[in-house]
Design an enzyme around this catalytic site. Structure first.
Site, PDB file in Angstrom:
ATOM      1  N   GLU A  81       1.649  16.797   2.591  1.00  0.00           N
ATOM      2  CA  GLU A  81       3.048  16.524   2.286  1.00  0.00           C
ATOM      3  C   GLU A  81       3.989  16.498   3.484  1.00  0.00           C
ATOM      4  O   GLU A  81       5.030  15.858   3.451  1.00  0.00           O
ATOM      5  CB  GLU A  81       3.574  17.624   1.355  1.00  0.00           C
TER       6      GLU A  81
ATOM      7  N   CYS B  31       0.880  -1.168   0.000  1.00  0.00           N
ATOM      8  CA  CYS B  31       0.000   0.000   0.000  1.00  0.00           C
ATOM      9  C   CYS B  31       0.914   1.213   0.000  1.00  0.00           C
ATOM     10  O   CYS B  31       1.830   1.303   0.809  1.00  0.00           O
ATOM     11  CB  CYS B  31      -0.890  -0.003   1.236  1.00  0.00           C
TER      12      CYS B  31
ATOM     13  N   SER C  44      -0.408  20.572  -0.780  1.00  0.00           N
ATOM     14  CA  SER C  44      -1.118  20.410   0.504  1.00  0.00           C
ATOM     15  C   SER C  44      -2.326  21.308   0.674  1.00  0.00           C
ATOM     16  O   SER C  44      -2.964  21.261   1.720  1.00  0.00           O
ATOM     17  CB  SER C  44      -0.179  20.644   1.708  1.00  0.00           C
TER      18      SER C  44
ATOM     19  N   ALA D  41       9.379 -14.072  -0.087  1.00  0.00           N
ATOM     20  CA  ALA D  41       8.252 -13.471  -0.829  1.00  0.00           C
ATOM     21  C   ALA D  41       7.104 -13.097   0.103  1.00  0.00           C
ATOM     22  O   ALA D  41       7.298 -12.872   1.295  1.00  0.00           O
ATOM     23  CB  ALA D  41       7.785 -14.405  -1.934  1.00  0.00           C
TER      24      ALA D  41
ATOM     25  N   CYS E  51      -0.330   4.355   0.247  1.00  0.00           N
ATOM     26  CA  CYS E  51      -0.980   5.533   0.836  1.00  0.00           C
ATOM     27  C   CYS E  51      -1.025   5.519   2.352  1.00  0.00           C
ATOM     28  O   CYS E  51      -0.759   6.533   2.989  1.00  0.00           O
ATOM     29  CB  CYS E  51      -2.422   5.652   0.359  1.00  0.00           C
TER      30      CYS E  51
ATOM     31  N   ILE F 139       4.690 -26.869 -15.510  1.00  0.00           N
ATOM     32  CA  ILE F 139       4.242 -25.623 -14.896  1.00  0.00           C
ATOM     33  C   ILE F 139       3.486 -25.941 -13.611  1.00  0.00           C
ATOM     34  O   ILE F 139       2.589 -26.766 -13.597  1.00  0.00           O
ATOM     35  CB  ILE F 139       3.422 -24.786 -15.903  1.00  0.00           C
TER      36      ILE F 139
HETATM   37  C1  LIG Z   1       7.033 -11.771  -6.411  1.00  0.00           C
HETATM   38  C2  LIG Z   1       7.994 -12.922  -6.187  1.00  0.00           C
HETATM   39  C3  LIG Z   1       8.807 -12.883  -5.071  1.00  0.00           C
HETATM   40  C4  LIG Z   1       9.711 -13.906  -4.829  1.00  0.00           C
HETATM   41  N1  LIG Z   1      10.501 -13.846  -3.726  1.00  0.00           N
HETATM   42  C5  LIG Z   1      11.380 -14.836  -3.485  1.00  0.00           C
HETATM   43  C6  LIG Z   1      12.223 -14.786  -2.338  1.00  0.00           C
HETATM   44  O1  LIG Z   1      12.160 -13.875  -1.525  1.00  0.00           O
HETATM   45  N2  LIG Z   1      13.105 -15.792  -2.164  1.00  0.00           N
HETATM   46  C7  LIG Z   1      13.196 -16.830  -3.050  1.00  0.00           C
HETATM   47  O2  LIG Z   1      13.993 -17.704  -2.829  1.00  0.00           O
HETATM   48  N3  LIG Z   1      12.416 -16.897  -4.127  1.00  0.00           N
HETATM   49  C8  LIG Z   1      11.525 -15.929  -4.383  1.00  0.00           C
HETATM   50  N4  LIG Z   1      10.744 -15.993  -5.497  1.00  0.00           N
HETATM   51  C9  LIG Z   1      10.938 -17.088  -6.439  1.00  0.00           C
HETATM   52  C10 LIG Z   1      10.027 -18.264  -6.142  1.00  0.00           C
HETATM   53  O3  LIG Z   1      10.446 -18.920  -4.981  1.00  0.00           O
HETATM   54  C11 LIG Z   1      10.104 -19.234  -7.312  1.00  0.00           C
HETATM   55  O4  LIG Z   1       9.663 -18.552  -8.425  1.00  0.00           O
HETATM   56  C12 LIG Z   1       9.214 -20.419  -7.108  1.00  0.00           C
HETATM   57  O5  LIG Z   1       9.603 -21.158  -6.034  1.00  0.00           O
HETATM   58  C13 LIG Z   1       9.127 -21.289  -8.360  1.00  0.00           C
HETATM   59  O6  LIG Z   1       8.123 -22.271  -8.176  1.00  0.00           O
HETATM   60  P1  LIG Z   1       6.901 -22.470  -9.195  1.00  0.00           P
HETATM   61  O7  LIG Z   1       6.118 -23.639  -8.740  1.00  0.00           O
HETATM   62  O8  LIG Z   1       6.137 -21.234  -9.332  1.00  0.00           O
HETATM   63  O9  LIG Z   1       7.671 -22.775 -10.520  1.00  0.00           O
HETATM   64  P2  LIG Z   1       7.207 -22.642 -12.015  1.00  0.00           P
HETATM   65  O10 LIG Z   1       7.310 -21.228 -12.451  1.00  0.00           O
HETATM   66  O11 LIG Z   1       5.883 -23.284 -12.215  1.00  0.00           O
HETATM   67  O12 LIG Z   1       8.329 -23.507 -12.720  1.00  0.00           O
HETATM   68  C14 LIG Z   1       9.650 -23.109 -12.678  1.00  0.00           C
HETATM   69  C15 LIG Z   1      10.584 -24.100 -13.373  1.00  0.00           C
HETATM   70  O13 LIG Z   1      10.663 -25.302 -12.641  1.00  0.00           O
HETATM   71  C16 LIG Z   1      10.421 -26.423 -13.468  1.00  0.00           C
HETATM   72  N5  LIG Z   1       9.713 -27.420 -12.645  1.00  0.00           N
HETATM   73  C17 LIG Z   1       8.729 -27.148 -11.767  1.00  0.00           C
HETATM   74  N6  LIG Z   1       8.386 -28.274 -11.121  1.00  0.00           N
HETATM   75  C18 LIG Z   1       9.147 -29.278 -11.621  1.00  0.00           C
HETATM   76  C19 LIG Z   1       9.253 -30.669 -11.355  1.00  0.00           C
HETATM   77  N7  LIG Z   1       8.492 -31.255 -10.427  1.00  0.00           N
HETATM   78  N8  LIG Z   1      10.127 -31.362 -12.057  1.00  0.00           N
HETATM   79  C20 LIG Z   1      10.894 -30.786 -13.002  1.00  0.00           C
HETATM   80  N9  LIG Z   1      10.852 -29.483 -13.296  1.00  0.00           N
HETATM   81  C21 LIG Z   1       9.995 -28.735 -12.605  1.00  0.00           C
HETATM   82  C22 LIG Z   1       9.617 -25.912 -14.614  1.00  0.00           C
HETATM   83  O14 LIG Z   1       9.840 -26.691 -15.749  1.00  0.00           O
HETATM   84  C23 LIG Z   1      10.127 -24.491 -14.763  1.00  0.00           C
HETATM   85  O15 LIG Z   1      11.241 -24.497 -15.601  1.00  0.00           O
HETATM   86  C24 LIG Z   1       9.812 -14.988  -5.752  1.00  0.00           C
HETATM   87  C25 LIG Z   1       8.979 -15.025  -6.882  1.00  0.00           C
HETATM   88  C26 LIG Z   1       8.074 -13.999  -7.096  1.00  0.00           C
HETATM   89  C27 LIG Z   1       7.191 -14.043  -8.302  1.00  0.00           C
HETATM   90  S1  FES Z   2      -2.385   2.061  -2.235  1.00  0.00           S
HETATM   91 FE1  FES Z   2      -3.361   1.481  -0.399  1.00  0.00          FE
HETATM   92  S2  FES Z   2      -4.879   2.968  -0.196  1.00  0.00           S
HETATM   93 FE2  FES Z   2      -3.746   3.661  -1.916  1.00  0.00          FE
END
Ligand SMILES: Cc1cc2nc3c(=O)[nH]c(=O)nc-3n(C[C@H](O)[C@H](O)[C@H](O)COP(=O)(O)OP(=O)(O)OC[C@H]3O[C@@H](n4cnc5c(N)ncnc54)[C@H](O)[C@@H]3O)c2cc1C
Ligand code: FES
Ligand code: FES
Length: 1337
Positions: free
Chosen positions: A1277, A154, A1096, A350, A156, A270
């Site tokens: 502000e 957020c 402001s 995350a 704000c 995926i």
């Molecule tokens: C906003 C955001 C914040 C994040 N913050 C952090 C953080 O603070 N710390 C951190 O460590 N990570 C962070 N991440 C990363 C996150 O941990 C990984 O993106 C996540 O764990 C991937 O898992 P998924 O299931 O979404 O993978 P997918 O995106 O579905 O797949 C990723 C890859 O893994 C392969 N795969 C998946 N499962 C298998 C399987 N069983 N066998 C073989 N291949 C497989 C797929 O083929 C693909 O290539 C963040 C991601 C986002 C979007």
């Molecule tokens: S972004 Fe949270 S109220 Fe505006």
């Protein structure tokens, strides 16, 4: 295999009973896009980043788990959920939870009534995160609440009121807002400042909790029975969804999945899509076939064995967290070392939504260099269980696998089935470390997993593994170092040797991802030191409780008492606090809402998703979508623009360039579209209009622009000074005789201050819908702007159409902060006129951050002369701001900066000079505080520098030099500092400053690796513009024959509650309830020639205009009222109509006089000042650079607040935004001038866990300003600057650390005080090692 070639119906359900059966879903479409495209009339789900990083698009997914026979509810970010992945799932959006027309859900009611919404753009996401939590835990703990909201940003509110609303559901909730402080305001003496009892006219409640409807979990939506039946008898058939470019295959059995993987080895699996999704969106990764493993139950199996845990690769990280927590509670401590380390990382990895979506398998296989889990899994001897049609095999999760070596990788046809994490053993210790820009929801700069096995009872290393993330392109394992340390006793000598070896082996190259090389190298050794201490402490505990073969705790090196605090991590906590304000006069009529904490007019609509923002307007007939094409060069000649290929693409209608502009293309030095030359990366060159957003985006790839680079290319202020590159002449103010004064002082200090820029990061990106009308060149523009009249004027001159043909409408804006002037509307208008069709332009977060500038970075040099008692006699400040490539507001920002530099201090001899540098960066612009938050940091830094030289405390220097009596400012405007002094004294008192200063010093004496800091800053903030013509406003008030009132005024609702305040004013004046009144929108057709809602004073000036209109109407009604005093409002209105009395009036406020004569250095530039003071206490971890905010107390002078809830909201929100400016928000550019930080993942605004643990805000009672509406002051502000109290508390702590280490205290002041800056400023033996090693590698 059962192949299904036709499209399969996908059933998802949202809203109360609406069930959607969707055929022909496209695998490339996310839930967010799907809902916005198909259900925009019913469902409001908002795009703010598209990368899972902000939580604005949070919805709840419910799924039946046949194994556990349980329905799982979890929050997800719709922007990363492929619609195909929802087969058989129920989706609940905010509309499904409740509505103002039917029944509000308690979550919605409470977030609105606790004042947890301002612009409201984040609110549905917040509601859904909280709702999901309550579905799983109807009485959550505070920890669960903070965790649930950790992924929602957020910009704000500053989060405090959002948490306050959530807290009303918590087990501990008892209605006392001082919970957690160990005191209760109702206990005798529970409130140390005793204001509740003593000051009877002071209120501490902003909402009445007992009025809230209770949460009744039995009333929640049921899981759709069809989906339950489907889940109980799962289809084994393979489902296939064909899109235009991508095919989604979802097998129902593991066997089918393995066969498909063998057939399509290149197709990714995926799961959560949190890794694949962002890569496909931002890095252009393309996969024609996606294999979904969502329906394979084998991948979710968890087995507990006597030796360890086998966790299915398909389990989400949230599930992994629960499994590990369960195991930790069941097993003895020695067996759960690895699990505890994983749990520690999972708390801050995350936000909750990503942890719900991301799978363990996806996390491991993605092998991100920043992975928080892989380093621990690697040191914890984890085994990967792989499977393919060929059979199963095991593979260690080690550095070879993580480095992606072919010999240690999965074969293309293999998948990861499960992960085996063994128990730890006696004498084995595992720890996890992580340091990121902020505590939660930020990727780690460096993280680490460390494990040591010691020979029983001896303390000698038998086995050692150390892995680092973030320290290279892949995870780095320090194998060689570990080998060399085997056999060494766990002592200081080993520590020294280990650090040397680690620095040698983990050799971060200069190009390490994200830079920060020295910091990262320091963390490498600092983390090991923490591990050393942790193990030592465990050994001592073991020796004490289980003496082995005569060994006692003295066998191990002593840990000095002062080192023990190095072992404690900062906890993730939500804030507690009290908000104080003066209650209304007891004689004020109950019906009169002025001065009461009235809920934001749109609060409930924000919470139910029924509030309409610009992009919620349904698609128009024949509407086109526009995407902007920007320069990829920082300074170059445009040789050619070839759009022929783009124009041939399907759906592309036109490419608009500067040549298509019929009128003027902006100003000579501020062109709307680049002609011949580009001045920065992100400079707008042309725009594509196409039938769809996707088509427009594909087309921009095909536009070929050739450039010829031009020298010089200037990015920094230093380079600009070298090249004499400035946007406008120097601004200067001087008083007294500065040179003479310098000769007479005891001491002189000179120093430099650097303040980084800031991105507005309004949650709603810039957007516009332009509708050309069939007649007379009329245009209707629906735009998210703070200044519709400016948009109207610019469109008029660009298109050569008279202003009276153009109508701008602003319903509400999802945050502005100075950044929404509305330029995109002009591009939309050019295309609308050119094509004759409606044009929609919605900037992606990346484009918004790239194209638009923000707060000006500043570089300041100061020379301050003072007496040994701390009295400052002379101050000379010269500052430069980085204006970017065009003038924009840079000249005014420079002026404001200079005018406000003196802040609260009376210094007889002053010289302030300022200049705006021209660089090849996007043009910087207005931002909340308009130069004050940057400039005043120099002044306050002078104070701390003087304090250090005099050996006095900074607060003493501040007090000594503060204005004390009626006086004149540097520009000779007279003012009385009485209220300033009251704020300062109240702040000292309410924060118990002096006793806490002593406690801080005590703490610092006892702790070497943790230091506390405390600081209090005063503020004199001038509101308004330094020009009379800006101080005017108009309003239009209509009374209709049923007695209802429509109020229109010139201010825009940006979240700051201006419409609410305007109806409060109208209600007082007309003496009718606010419920009889309405504000529809701000429109240039109803109130013309408006001034930007900024500086402001929006509520001040518009409030006076509304008051004027209402008084005119009331005057007209007076004879009627007099005649029938017992009549009702409706009777009087009916009578007035009968008597032909006009029931419509224009109100006008011919505002304050303001002027500034820069030649003479004199003027009366500001109508009035807002005073305030803030005290913050923090604690830093000298080893990692992390800090926690312990407490903040703010006293703000709001005059007689029109609405204390809104005003406190403004103070809190701007304070947290200021805190972001001074601590975490860092813009990063490539050497070529490309902005790297273009989303929430790289640019860190404060999250819910970044706010002070105790956060108290008081509005100063009995303060008056006769000038303004009902004596209230504009607070939009001023709070920004008070965020610097956190900055100065940090520098106070850093100074304490440096004093103890015998290093010079006068370090260069650099904002933001990031973990990197803090760590490197707390120089010690580890930084020394790094610097020495860098010199002699
Ligand atoms: C906003 C955001 C914040 C994040 N913050 C952090 C953080 O603070 N710390 C951190 O460590 N990570 C962070 N991440 C990363 C996150 O941990 C990984 O993106 C996540 O764990 C991937 O898992 P998924 O299931 O979404 O993978 P997918 O995106 O579905 O797949 C990723 C890859 O893994 C392969 N795969 C998946 N499962 C298998 C399987 N069983 N066998 C073989 N291949 C497989 C797929 O083929 C693909 O290539 C963040 C991601 C986002 C979007
Ligand atoms: S972004 Fe949270 S109220 Fe505006
Ligand atoms: S998380 Fe989906 S828009 Fe930001």
């Amino acid at each position: 295999l059962h192949w299904v070639t036709h499209s399969i119906p996908i059933i998802i359900s949202f809203l109360f009973s609406t069930q959607v059966i969707e055929r022909n879903v496209d695998p490339e479409v996310t839930l967010l896009t799907f809902l916005r495209k198909n259900w925009i009339l019913l469902i409001k789900i908002w795009y703010a980043c598209g990368r899972g990083g902000c939580g604005a698009c949070t919805v709840m997914v419910s799924k039946y788990d046949p194994v556990l026979a349980k329905i799982r509810h979890f929050s997800v970010t719709a922007c990363l959920v492929p619609i195909c992945s929802l087969y058989g799932n129920a989706v609940t959006t905010v509309e499904g939870v409740g509505s103002i027309n039917t029944r509000l859900h308690p979550v919605q009611e409470r977030i609105a009534k606790s004042h947890g919404t301002q612009c409201g753009f984040c609110t549905p996401g917040m509601v859904m995160s909280m709702y999901t939590l309550l579905r799983n835990h109807p009485q959550p703990s505070e920890e669960q609440l903070t965790e649930a909201l950790g992924g929602n940003l957020c910009r704000c509110t500053g989060y405090r009121p959002i948490l306050a609303s959530g807290r009303t559901f918590c087990v501990e909730s008892n209605g006392c807002q001082q919970r957690g402080t160990g005191k209760c305001c109702l206990d005798p003496g529970g409130n140390d400042s005793s204001s509740v009892g003593r000051e009877s006219d002071i209120c501490t409640e902003l909402f009445a909790e007992d009025e809230f409807q209770p949460l009744d979990p039995t009333q929640e939506l049921i899981f759709p029975p069809e989906l339950l039946r489907m889940a109980e008898k799962p289809e084994k058939q393979t489902l296939t969804f064909h899109g235009e470019r991508v095919t989604w295959i979802s097998p129902g059995t593991l066997k089918d999945l393995l066969e498909l993987k063998a057939k399509h080895p290149e197709a990714p699996l995926i799961l959560g899509n949190t890794s694949l999704g962002p890569a496909m969106k931002s890095q252009g990764h393309f996969h024609p076939i996606l294999l979904s493993a969502a329906r394979i139950s084998e991948l979710s199996v968890v087995s507990k064995t006597s030796e360890g845990l086998i966790i299915g690769a398909g389990c989400s990280l949230a599930q992994v967290k629960d499994i590990l927590a369960e195991r930790v509670s069941e097993l003895p401590e020695e067996k759960t070392q690895t699990y505890r380390a994983l749990l520690k990382q999972l708390k801050s990895l995350a936000g909750q939504q990503i942890r719900n979506m991301a799978s363990l398998g996806g996390h491991i296989i993605s092998r991100h260099c920043y992975s928080d889990l892989n380093p621990i899994l690697a040191v914890g001897n984890t085994t990967l269980n792989l499977i393919s049609v060929e059979g199963a095999r095991q593979m260690p999760l080690n550095e070879r696998f993580l480095a992606g070596l072919a010999s240690a990788d999965l074969k293309p046809e293999e998948i990861l089935e499960s992960v085996y994490v063994p128990h730890s053993h006696a004498w084995e210790f595992v720890s996890a470390f992580r340091q990121a820009q902020c505590q939660q929801n930020a990727l780690a700069d460096v993280n680490a997993g460390m494990r040591v096995l010691l020979k029983e009872g001896t303390g000698t290393i038998e086995d050692l593994s150390i892995s680092y993330g973030g320290a290279g392109a892949v995870m780095v394992s320090a194998q060689k170092s570990c080998q060399r340390l085997i056999g060494r006793p766990w002592d200081e000598l080993m520590l020294e040797e280990a650090c040397r070896l680690l620095l040698e082996e983990v050799s971060l190259p200069g190009w390490a991802p994200g830079g920060k090389v020295e910091f990262k190298r320091t963390l490498v050794v600092s983390f090991f030191f923490k591990f050393y201490l942790e193990v030592l402490q465990e050994l001592k505990k073991l020796a004490k409780f289980m003496p082995v073969s005569g060994l006692d705790s003295h066998h191990y090196p002593e840990i000095p008492d002062g080192f023990l605090s190095a072992l404690e991590d900062f906890p993730i906590t939500g804030p507690q606090g009290v908000q104080r304000y003066q209650s209304v006069d007891s004689h004020q009529s109950l019906q009169d809402p002025v001065g009461r904490p009235i809920v934001h007019l749109s609060g409930l609509k924000h919470a139910t998703g029924e509030a309409i923002f610009c992009d919620d307007i349904p698609t128009m007939d024949r509407e086109l979508f526009m995407v902007l094409v920007t320069s990829t060069r920082a300074h170059a000649k445009i040789i050619s623009i070839d759009s022929s290929e783009a124009l041939e693409l399907p759906g592309v209608v036109d490419v608009i360039t500067a040549e298509d502009i019929p009128g003027t293309n902006g100003a000579e030095d501020d062109k709307l579209m680049a002609v011949d030359e580009v001045l920065c990366v992100g400079h707008i060159i042309c725009a594509v209009v196409a039938e769809t957003n996707v088509q427009a985006k594909s087309a921009i790839e095909k536009i070929k622009i050739t450039y010829e680079d031009i020298e010089p290319v200037i990015f920094t202020i230093n380079d600009a000074i070298k090249h004499n590159s400035f946007l406008c002449p120097e601004k200067k103010l001087e008083q007294g005789n500065i040179e003479e004064a310098f000769e007479k002082v005891d001491q002189i200090v000179e120093g430099e201050v650097h303040v980084g820029g800031q991105e507005h990061f309004y949650m709603e990106t810039q957007r516009v819908l332009v509708i050309p009308k069939a007649e007379d060149k009329e245009l209707d523009i629906y735009v998210s702007t703070q200044d519709p009249s400016h948009v109207q004027k610019t469109v008029s001159s660009t298109l050569s159409i008279p202003i009276n043909r153009i109508t701008c409408h602003v319903k509400r804006v999802g945050g502005g902060f100075g950044g929404k002037v509305g330029r995109p509307a002009v591009f939309g208008a050019i295309a609308a006129v050119g094509t004759g069709r409606p044009i929609r332009l919605v900037l992606d977060r990346e484009d918004d951050m790239l194209i638009t500038g923000g707060r000006h970075p500043l570089f300041g040099k100061y020379k301050v002369g003072f007496m040994n008692n701390g009295r400052i006699k002379a101050l000379d400040i010269e500052c430069f701001i980085n204006g970017g490539c065009m003038l924009d507001d840079s000249e005014q920002v420079t002026e404001f900066l200079i005018l406000k530099l003196e802040n609260a201090y009376k210094i007889r001899n002053l010289r302030f000079r300022g200049r705006a540098c021209m660089t090849n960066l996007p043009s910087n612009t207005a931002f909340r505080g308009f130069g004050f938050p940057q400039g005043t940091l120099i002044t306050e830094s002078c104070i701390t520098a003087v304090a250090a030289k005099c050996g006095l405390l900074p607060e003493k220097i501040r007090e000594k030099n503060m204005y004390k009596t009626v006086d004149k400012t540097i520009y000779k405007q007279a003012f009385s500092p009485e209220t300033l002094i009251r704020c300062w004294n109240e702040c000292l008192d309410k924060s118990s400053f002096h006793s806490r200063r002593m406690q801080v010093e005590e703490f610092n004496k006892k702790n070497y690796w943790k230091k506390k800091g405390i600081a209090i800053v005063p503020m004199k903030f001038s509101v308004g513009f330094a020009a009379t013509s800006y101080h005017q406003a108009a309003a239009l008030v209509h009374i209709y024959t049923d007695g209802s009132v429509l109020v229109t005024h010139g201010g825009n609702e940006l979240g700051q509650g201006i419409h609410t305040k305007m109806l409060q004013v109208a209600s007082r004046e007309l003496k009718i309830p606010m419920s009889s009144m309405h504000i529809c929108e701000t429109s240039t057709a109803t109130v013309p020639n408006t001034i930007a809602t900024a500086a402001s004073i929006g509520s001040d000036v518009n409030g006076r205009a509304v008051q004027n209109a209402c008084q005119i109407l009331l005057k007209r009604l007076e004879p009627i009222i007099k005649k029938n005093p017992e009549g009702t409002w409706e009777d009087w209105i009916e009578a007035a109509f009968e008597q032909r009395i006009s029931l419509s009036a224009t109100g006008y406020f011919r505002g304050y006089k303001a002027f500034m004569d820069w030649e003479k250095g004199e003027g009366d530039p500001f109508p009035y000042y807002v005073y305030g003071a803030a005290c913050s206490e923090i604690e830093i971890d000298c080893l990692t650079g992390a800090h926690k905010k312990i407490r903040t107390d703010i006293i703000m002078d709001a005059g007689c607040s029109l609405n204390p809830a809104i005003d406190i909201g403004q103070v809190e929100g701007s304070f947290i935004q200021g805190m972001g400016l001074y601590t975490t928000e860092e813009l990063k550019y490539s050497p070529e001038g490309v902005l790297y930080s273009r989303g929430p993942d790289e640019y860190k605004i404060p999250t819910i866990t970044d706010i002070p643990e105790e956060f108290n805000v008081s509005l100063l009672p009995s303060s008056q300003t006769p000038l303004t509406i009902y004596s209230s002051k504009g607070l939009g502000e001023s709070g920004m600057f008070l965020g610097s109290s956190v900055f100065f508390a940090i520098t106070d702590a850093v100074a304490a650390a440096r004093r103890e280490r015998d290093i010079a205290e006068d370090f260069t002041v650099k904002s933001p005080a990031t973990p990197e800056w803090i760590r490197m400023a707390c120089a010690d033996r580890f930084t020394e090692m790094v610097w020495n090693y860098c010199l002699f590698p």
